[in-house]
Design an enzyme around this catalytic site. Structure first.
Site, mmCIF file in Angstrom:
data_model
loop_
_atom_site.group_PDB
_atom_site.id
_atom_site.type_symbol
_atom_site.label_atom_id
_atom_site.label_comp_id
_atom_site.label_asym_id
_atom_site.label_seq_id
_atom_site.Cartn_x
_atom_site.Cartn_y
_atom_site.Cartn_z
ATOM 1 N N GLU A 231 0.836 -1.210 0.000
ATOM 2 C CA GLU A 231 0.000 0.000 0.000
ATOM 3 C C GLU A 231 0.861 1.246 0.000
ATOM 4 O O GLU A 231 1.791 1.346 0.807
ATOM 5 C CB GLU A 231 -0.933 -0.019 1.211
ATOM 6 C CG GLU A 231 -1.975 -1.132 1.127
ATOM 7 C CD GLU A 231 -3.062 -0.996 2.180
ATOM 8 O OE1 GLU A 231 -3.036 -0.031 2.969
ATOM 9 O OE2 GLU A 231 -3.949 -1.857 2.213
ATOM 10 N N HIS B 69 -8.133 2.061 0.862
ATOM 11 C CA HIS B 69 -8.036 1.792 2.308
ATOM 12 C C HIS B 69 -8.798 2.861 3.098
ATOM 13 O O HIS B 69 -8.247 3.553 3.951
ATOM 14 C CB HIS B 69 -6.573 1.733 2.756
ATOM 15 C CG HIS B 69 -6.393 0.984 4.045
ATOM 16 N ND1 HIS B 69 -5.262 0.266 4.333
ATOM 17 C CD2 HIS B 69 -7.197 0.842 5.135
ATOM 18 C CE1 HIS B 69 -5.361 -0.283 5.541
ATOM 19 N NE2 HIS B 69 -6.544 0.051 6.038
#
Length: 332
Positions: A268, A287
């Site tokens: 990420e 996210h």
């Protein structure tokens, strides 16, 4: 004056910093999460607040007077709490602040998959919707009803329970896989405890809500994905590495499952070349399942409360390394 080290600039950093400074704490914001930088700063820190930074053994071993580490989220896989336990340092996490928020987001993703919302939005915005009555209705806009469908939930903690209750209200049948929850507890709440393979074989939707551990990393791999129905969908709002992304991509392009919705990734932010980002049968979000005004307010409050408790030499409620209660010679 106690020193509070915040490892990263986040959505809530300024608010937490201002509250703590008003209460007499010296707040230090790390200029980077480089391990050498953190090793230097942690020597003088009494309390550390960490979001996503990797807090490794060598960083924690450099601490000299640390009273506690606060991980500002539901998991603590980025903190080496084994070495923290060795040094009798409490590691605290905050599991409650976003349970409702993540559960609602999960239901939103299930609905988006079932009702083809992303495809419908694209259909209108690309000016393909030109007639009120279609002679040939696009099959990729054909949705399904949720009532009577089977939702398999992997992980029956706070979020998993909340998702189950909300999905039940939609008329879905709920299967639960969680080897750490008593079967009778699941049955009493009106759901069906099953093993993982049974859940994957029977579910129309699979939603992941377990923590990332050595046991759960790549738990959903190529072998497990092959068990799912070709018409089934998988949703992940937990941790990216619970699913093997390469195996997921293969299952999607080979149409061995119908689609996926993922809010979390193995890396990420995801690499721009991540092939999952190019698939029309995948909903991707950055996210944000935890991210609402209400959850952020609860998070700030919880961080400050934990700092105050640790500053008194006491132990907050949500302790990751409970071993210190028995191992360490402190008056906890």
């Amino acid at each position: 004056m106690l020193n509070v080290l915040i490892t990263e600039l986040t959505l809530y950093t300024n608010q937490v910093m201002n509250i703590l400074r008003d209460r007499g704490f010296n707040v230090i914001i790390a200029p980077s999460t480089d391990p050498n930088n953190l090793r230097s700063l942690i020597r003088h820190a009494d309390i550390m607040i960490v979001a996503l930074a990797r807090i490794s053994r060598d960083v924690i071993e450099a601490s000299e007077k640390l009273r506690g580490i606060i991980r500002t989220g539901t998991g603590f896989d980025n903190v080496d709490f084994n070495v923290a336990t060795e040094k009798c340092i409490p590691v605290v996490f905050i599991p409650d602040y976003a349970s409702r928020t993540v559960a609602e987001f999960t239901i939103a993703l299930i609905l988006a998959l079932a009702k083809r919302l992303i495809q419908g939005n694209k259909y209108v915005k690309t000016r393909e919707y030109v007639n009120r009555v279609w002679a040939n209705r696009p099959t990729d806009l054909l949705g399904i009803e949720l009532e009577g469908k089977i939702l398999g939930i992997i992980g029956y903690g706070r979020i998993g329970r909340s998702v189950a209750q909300k999905a039940k209200a939609l008329g879905m049948r709920i299967l639960i896989y969680d080897p750490y929850v008593d079967r009778e507890d699941i049955l009493r709440e009106g759901f069906e405890p099953v093993d993982l393979d049974t859940l994957l074989k029977n579910s129309d939707f699979v939603s992941i809500h377990c923590p990332l551990t050595q046991e759960t990393k790549h738990m959903i791999n190529e072998e497990k994905l092959k068990l799912m129905k070709p018409s089934a969908y998988i949703i992940n709002t937990a941790r990216g590495s619970i699913i093997d992304e390469k195996a997921l991509y293969k299952a999607l392009v080979e149409k061995r499952i119908a689609g996926a919705a993922i809010d979390v990734y193995e890396i990420e932010p995801p690499d721009p070349k991540n092939p999952l980002l190019d698939l029309d049968n995948v909903i991707t979000t950055p996210h944000i399942a935890f991210y609402t005004e209400e959850s952020m307010n609860r998070l700030v409050q919880a961080i400050v409360e934990n700092v105050l408790i640790l500053s008194k030499g006491e132990i907050p409620q949500n302790l990751a390394n409970k071993e210190i209660l028995h191992k360490c010679r402190r008056d906890y």
